[in-house]
Enzyme design. Structure first.
Site, PDB file in Angstrom:
ATOM      1  N   GLY A 155     -17.285 -45.342 -18.798  1.00 43.37           N
ATOM      2  CA  GLY A 155     -17.069 -44.055 -19.456  1.00 43.37           C
ATOM      3  C   GLY A 155     -15.581 -43.616 -19.350  1.00 43.37           C
ATOM      4  O   GLY A 155     -15.038 -44.185 -18.507  1.00 43.37           O
ATOM      5  N   CYS A 156     -15.047 -42.562 -20.193  1.00 40.36           N
ATOM      6  CA  CYS A 156     -13.718 -42.473 -19.976  1.00 40.36           C
ATOM      7  C   CYS A 156     -13.413 -41.632 -18.842  1.00 40.36           C
ATOM      8  O   CYS A 156     -12.251 -42.031 -17.912  1.00 40.36           O
ATOM      9  CB  CYS A 156     -13.306 -41.467 -21.118  1.00 40.36           C
ATOM     10  N   TYR A 157     -14.035 -40.446 -18.292  1.00 35.91           N
ATOM     11  CA  TYR A 157     -13.826 -39.796 -17.035  1.00 35.91           C
ATOM     12  C   TYR A 157     -14.057 -40.722 -16.005  1.00 35.91           C
ATOM     13  O   TYR A 157     -13.162 -40.785 -15.156  1.00 35.91           O
ATOM     14  CB  TYR A 157     -14.787 -38.471 -17.057  1.00 35.91           C
ATOM     15  N   SER A 160     -10.982 -42.876 -15.423  1.00 39.02           N
ATOM     16  CA  SER A 160      -9.698 -42.046 -14.557  1.00 39.02           C
ATOM     17  C   SER A 160     -10.037 -41.921 -13.282  1.00 39.02           C
ATOM     18  O   SER A 160      -9.156 -41.814 -12.413  1.00 39.02           O
ATOM     19  CB  SER A 160      -9.327 -40.990 -15.446  1.00 39.02           C
TER      20      SER A 160
END
Length: 352
Positions: A155-157, A160
């Site tokens: 996932g994107c979160y 990061s």
């Protein structure tokens, strides 16, 4: 076949969402990929450039309805960019026929099907495939990705967050019970579908927290951080919707286990990511900015040790549609097929 001569035939299921469209753009420009199929529920029969006019003159493929057996037959790799719950049947067909799958959704990220069902409220109907699914964060799991046929694109979160915390957790330098994550995302992370929450008047000149203590990326973050730490890690994670199109900025707070300076921690990060082409550890006094990574597959990381509180503050920035989705998917494909990892992903993004 010599790697320079290899051509990977790729198809995308769910090609007309934002992540799917970025996949089309990246794969179309990839020197060792031939796009052979783009499926969509909404635009079958239309040329892809009619859906995304910026690709006029570049992508001539026509969107088609999904005929999975035929698509698998003509593809070496299939990318799924679908809502959760929809990649399971696809995975069974693709893997069963010996082809490769990179799933940009959540269906194969979590190792435990019970945890998936708890957070996503959907029964996992392909749990037998979970043991062979590899979590596709190359900087952490490159060796496993190399031999995988089923890769769960992160996932994107989580991308990061995990990259920002990995060196500290691996070296045991922070109190694992003290991690607080404040993440901010552009509106494209919510997808292309119509929603009152993403209307211009609702988003512009406003910022809001959502999914507080309940966001579905939480167990994914905790699963990977726990593996790095070698013990269970629970976090406080709060995402925010911001009035920008793309980008994620995560600010993460953790209590240091001992006394360390900013330069000492930065040196650790530089060594940890020394061979990583897409991780930029910024010098002291320089902190990540979402514009600095827009359109690129980079994750920028900066940090500051707060001696007064005994905490370290780590900040990371990615483009949610590239390193947080399509770019990372291409990076995973490159590894799976033995290609140079940065093929089709060269250079910085666009600025301003």
């Amino acid at each position: 076949m010599h790697l320079a001569a290899m051509v990977v035939k790729a198809s995308i299921i769910g090609a007309t969402g934002y992540a799917g469209a970025e996949l089309v753009r990246l794969l179309n420009a990839h020197p060792q990929v031939e796009l052979v199929g783009l499926t969509t529920q909404s635009y079958a029969g239309k040329a892809f450039w009619e859906v995304y006019p910026h690709l006029y003159g570049y992508v001539d493929l026509v969107c088609e309805e999904q005929d999975l057996p035929a698509l698998v037959e003509r593809s070496d790799v299939i990318f799924t960019a679908l809502p959760h719950g929809h990649a399971m049947a696809v995975a069974r067909e693709v893997v069963g026929r010996g082809k490769a799958l990179v799933d940009l959704g959540a269906d194969f990220r979590l190792h435990d099907p019970a945890v998936y069902q708890e957070w996503y409220k959907v029964e996992h109907t392909a749990a037998e495939l979970l043991p062979q699914a590899v979590y596709g964060l190359p900087e952490i799991h490159r060796g496993k990705i190399r031999s995988a046929r089923l890769v769960a694109n992160p996932g994107c979160y989580p991308t990061s967050v995990i990259l920002a915390l990995a060196p500290l957790l691996k070296e045991g330098l922070i109190d694992t019970g003290s991690i607080i994550i404040d993440s901010k995302s552009g509106v494209s992370g919510a997808g292309r579908g119509l929603s009152l929450n993403t209307h211009y008047c609702e988003v512009n000149e406003s910022i809001k927290a959502y999914g507080v203590a309940a966001h579905r990326h939480t167990p994914e973050i905790e699963q990977e951080l726990s593996a790095l730490a070698g013990r269970e890690v629970l976090v406080s994670f709060t995402p925010h919707l911001t009035p920008m199109i793309r980008g994620i900025l995560s600010t993460i707070y953790a209590r240091l286990a001992g006394q360390k300076s900013t330069e000492e921690i930065l040196a650790l990060y530089r060594e940890f990511y020394r061979e990583e082409k897409f991780i930029r550890v910024l010098p002291a006094g320089m902190l990540p900015v979402t514009k600095m990574v827009a359109g690129s597959n980079h994750c920028d990381i900066g940090l500051v040790v707060d001696r007064r509180t005994g905490r370290v503050v780590i900040i990371s920035a990615i483009d949610n549609l590239i390193k947080g989705a399509a770019g990372q998917a291409v990076q995973n494909m490159n590894i799976m097929f033995g290609l140079a990892e940065d093929t089709g992903l060269y250079g910085p993004g666009v600025y301003p």
